[in-house]
Design a protein around this motif. Structure first.
Motif, PDB file in Angstrom:
ATOM      1  N   ILE A  13       0.873  -1.169   0.027  1.00 17.02           N
ATOM      2  CA  ILE A  13       0.022   0.001   0.093  1.00 17.02           C
ATOM      3  C   ILE A  13       0.875   1.413  -0.025  1.00 17.02           C
ATOM      4  N   ILE A  14       0.759   2.182  -0.906  1.00 18.86           N
ATOM      5  CA  ILE A  14       1.173   3.606  -0.912  1.00 18.86           C
ATOM      6  C   ILE A  14       0.275   4.317   0.206  1.00 18.86           C
ATOM      7  N   ALA A  15       1.380   4.478   1.583  1.00 22.31           N
ATOM      8  CA  ALA A  15       0.978   5.127   2.556  1.00 22.31           C
ATOM      9  C   ALA A  15       0.553   6.338   2.552  1.00 22.31           C
ATOM     10  N   LEU A  16      -0.618   6.943   3.014  1.00 21.41           N
ATOM     11  CA  LEU A  16      -0.969   8.545   3.278  1.00 21.41           C
ATOM     12  C   LEU A  16       0.145   9.126   4.179  1.00 21.41           C
ATOM     13  N   THR A  17       0.122  10.378   4.059  1.00 18.83           N
ATOM     14  CA  THR A  17       0.903  11.180   5.140  1.00 18.83           C
ATOM     15  C   THR A  17      -0.367  11.817   5.908  1.00 18.83           C
ATOM     16  N   PRO A  18      -0.740  11.165   7.147  1.00 18.12           N
ATOM     17  CA  PRO A  18      -2.024  11.911   8.104  1.00 18.12           C
ATOM     18  C   PRO A  18      -1.384  13.478   8.624  1.00 18.12           C
ATOM     19  N   PHE A  19      -2.291  14.303   8.230  1.00 17.19           N
ATOM     20  CA  PHE A  19      -1.916  15.846   8.970  1.00 17.19           C
ATOM     21  C   PHE A  19      -3.180  16.097   9.811  1.00 17.19           C
ATOM     22  N   THR A  20      -2.986  17.093  10.886  1.00 20.90           N
ATOM     23  CA  THR A  20      -3.992  17.445  11.655  1.00 20.90           C
ATOM     24  C   THR A  20      -4.629  18.640  10.569  1.00 20.90           C
ATOM     25  N   ASP A  21      -5.680  19.086  11.325  1.00 26.08           N
ATOM     26  CA  ASP A  21      -6.503  20.311  10.461  1.00 26.08           C
ATOM     27  C   ASP A  21      -5.596  21.452  10.287  1.00 26.08           C
ATOM     28  N   THR A  22      -4.710  21.693  11.068  1.00 35.12           N
ATOM     29  CA  THR A  22      -3.655  22.839  10.934  1.00 35.12           C
ATOM     30  C   THR A  22      -2.550  22.360   9.856  1.00 35.12           C
ATOM     31  N   GLY A  23      -2.501  21.100   9.397  1.00 37.48           N
ATOM     32  CA  GLY A  23      -1.373  20.890   8.703  1.00 37.48           C
ATOM     33  C   GLY A  23      -0.052  20.303   9.238  1.00 37.48           C
ATOM     34  N   ALA A  24      -0.273  19.890  10.524  1.00 36.15           N
ATOM     35  CA  ALA A  24       1.046  19.269  11.279  1.00 36.15           C
ATOM     36  C   ALA A  24       0.709  17.736  11.044  1.00 36.15           C
ATOM     37  N   LEU A  25       1.912  17.162  11.237  1.00 37.77           N
ATOM     38  CA  LEU A  25       2.051  15.818  11.036  1.00 37.77           C
ATOM     39  C   LEU A  25       1.114  15.280  12.394  1.00 37.77           C
ATOM     40  N   LEU A  57       7.024  17.468   2.667  1.00 36.76           N
ATOM     41  CA  LEU A  57       7.664  17.350   3.998  1.00 36.76           C
ATOM     42  C   LEU A  57       9.022  17.953   4.108  1.00 36.76           C
ATOM     43  N   THR A  58       9.509  18.433   5.150  1.00 34.69           N
ATOM     44  CA  THR A  58      10.786  18.861   5.565  1.00 34.69           C
ATOM     45  C   THR A  58      11.759  17.431   5.820  1.00 34.69           C
ATOM     46  N   THR A  59      12.917  17.569   5.672  1.00 32.09           N
ATOM     47  CA  THR A  59      13.844  16.415   6.064  1.00 32.09           C
ATOM     48  C   THR A  59      13.722  15.815   7.371  1.00 32.09           C
ATOM     49  N   ASP A  60      13.512  16.732   8.152  1.00 29.80           N
ATOM     50  CA  ASP A  60      13.205  16.290   9.495  1.00 29.80           C
ATOM     51  C   ASP A  60      11.908  15.576   9.480  1.00 29.80           C
ATOM     52  N   GLU A  61      10.636  16.034   9.212  1.00 26.79           N
ATOM     53  CA  GLU A  61       9.494  15.670   9.162  1.00 26.79           C
ATOM     54  C   GLU A  61       9.556  14.018   8.486  1.00 26.79           C
ATOM     55  N   SER A  62      10.341  14.240   7.278  1.00 30.53           N
ATOM     56  CA  SER A  62      10.269  12.765   6.503  1.00 30.53           C
ATOM     57  C   SER A  62      10.653  11.609   7.593  1.00 30.53           C
ATOM     58  N   ILE A 274      -7.753   7.348   9.862  1.00 28.01           N
ATOM     59  CA  ILE A 274      -7.219   8.838  10.044  1.00 28.01           C
ATOM     60  C   ILE A 274      -8.119   9.678  10.809  1.00 28.01           C
ATOM     61  N   THR A 275      -7.740  10.665  11.378  1.00 24.87           N
ATOM     62  CA  THR A 275      -8.586  11.605  11.966  1.00 24.87           C
ATOM     63  C   THR A 275      -9.210  12.740  11.080  1.00 24.87           C
ATOM     64  N   SER A 276      -8.358  13.326  10.322  1.00 27.82           N
ATOM     65  CA  SER A 276      -8.372  14.419   9.579  1.00 27.82           C
ATOM     66  C   SER A 276      -8.236  14.177   7.945  1.00 27.82           C
ATOM     67  N   PRO A 277      -9.369  14.527   7.135  1.00 24.97           N
ATOM     68  CA  PRO A 277      -8.769  14.560   5.670  1.00 24.97           C
ATOM     69  C   PRO A 277      -7.987  15.451   4.989  1.00 24.97           C
ATOM     70  N   THR A 278      -7.219  16.476   5.992  1.00 23.27           N
ATOM     71  CA  THR A 278      -6.339  17.444   5.442  1.00 23.27           C
ATOM     72  C   THR A 278      -5.197  17.226   4.625  1.00 23.27           C
ATOM     73  N   LYS A 281      -1.200  22.224   2.621  1.00 24.03           N
ATOM     74  CA  LYS A 281      -1.074  23.117   1.551  1.00 24.03           C
ATOM     75  C   LYS A 281       0.053  23.218   0.640  1.00 24.03           C
ATOM     76  N   PRO A 282       0.182  23.409  -0.540  1.00 25.18           N
ATOM     77  CA  PRO A 282      -1.200  23.550  -1.166  1.00 25.18           C
ATOM     78  C   PRO A 282      -1.974  22.133  -1.613  1.00 25.18           C
ATOM     79  N   GLY A 283      -3.208  22.327  -1.578  1.00 28.62           N
ATOM     80  CA  GLY A 283      -3.841  20.940  -1.528  1.00 28.62           C
ATOM     81  C   GLY A 283      -5.166  21.649  -2.172  1.00 28.62           C
ATOM     82  N   THR A 284      -6.119  20.448  -2.795  1.00 25.14           N
ATOM     83  CA  THR A 284      -7.530  20.851  -3.077  1.00 25.14           C
ATOM     84  C   THR A 284      -8.400  20.254  -1.923  1.00 25.14           C
TER      85      THR A 284
END
Length: 310
Positions: A13-25, A57-62, A274-278, A281-284
């Protein structure tokens, strides 16, 4: 963690990267998502893919994200990380990072700058030399990379580069390519590797019939791919097709360019993975009409699966 080999099969499976509503990991959702995938039959996970918002993602976030995935997986299935880069130095840095943390291999797409067959072969030879003994997946996705890799070139790379152990097949139309690769690999002196297919699973029954070993793609209902692959391997192709057909309208809808990831995240959030579908950005953002259509498709899909005893 065991390393990826030419025997890779099933559903990666190609895994999603879940974010909060504010765009944080969202690392809690990352744990829940891993459990969701594994409970539904994933035989491997692929992270930092094109549908995983890796470029955001930043390098650290990755590193934080991949480490969290690997910790949750805990060696139960192989984890492959996308490391494609315009330069080999950043590719090696990311490869060393994920392999040191326990990844099974990496995935490499060709840069758009490649203009002819010899350049493609040279690129993968140089990349393999740079990365050392790390097994890798050759990503063949010309609709995105703008690099068309003929069967003869893929087979040349396979024969010249022993660390190339898997092809992520995403050419479109590409069924004849699978047939040709399997035929070519049977010639004297040729090597055969795993073929896992993308394209959102839209052609999975036909790909399996042509000789693919499984899927490496995303869909909000990974159990569809699990069942289609399992039934094809058991020669129950009619049941595989019936199950596939039940999911096809939603799978087709999810493949809309520009909207596909928003749709997948919406359904994954609806299913509790996941909790949020966020999207970061940029995103649809889905409209009310989009959501109404998705809900109708899910309702009809559920009804049809019930009729099939699923």
């Amino acid at each position: 963690m065991a390393r990826l080999t030419e025997d890779a099969n099933g559903v990666y499976i190609i895994a999603l990267t879940p974010f909060t509503d504010t765009g944080a990991l969202d690392l809690d959702s990352t744990d829940r998502m891993v459990d969701f995938y594994l409970e539904r039959g994933a035989t491997g996970l692929t992270v930092l893919g094109m549908m995983g918002e890796a470029q955001k993602l930043t390098t650290d976030e990755s590193q934080i994200y991949v480490r969290r995935i690997l910790k949750r997986v805990d060696g139960r299935v192989p984890v492959v990380a996308g490391v494609s880069s315009a330069g080999l130095a950043p590719m090696k840095a990311l490869t060393d990072m994920v392999m040191d943390d326990g990844a099974a291999g990496v995935m490499i797409a060709p840069p758009a700058s490649l203009r002819n067959d010899q350049q493609i072969v040279n690129y993968y030879q140089q990349a393999a030399e740079f990365l050392g003994d790390v097994p890798f997946v050759l990503q063949d996705f010309p609709l995105v990379t703008s690099v068309t890799i003929p069967v003869s070139v893929i087979q040349t790379i396979i024969d010249l580069v022993p660390t190339c152990v898997c092809l992520k097949h995403e050419d479109w139309p590409g069924l004849a390519k699978i047939t040709a690769l399997r035929k070519t690999a049977n010639e004297p002196g040729k090597r055969q590797i795993s073929i896992l297919c993308g394209n959102g699973g839209l052609f999975l029954p036909e790909e399996m019939a042509r000789g693919a070993d499984g899927a490496m793609t995303g869909f909000a209902y990974p159990e569809m791919m699990r069942d289609v692959v399992r039934l094809h391997r058991g020669d129950d192709t009619a049941q595989a097709q019936d199950i596939f057909d039940a999911y096809l309208p939603l799978a087709r809808y999810e493949q809309q360019p520009g909207l596909g990831l928003s749709i997948r995240k919406y359904v994954m959030a609806k299913r509790g993975a996941i909790t949020s579908p966020t999207l970061r950005k940029p995103g649809t953002v889905l409209s009310k009409d989009d959501i109404s259509e998705i809900e109708l498709l899910i309702e009809r899909q559920t009804k049809r699966l019930r009729e099939l005893g699923q």
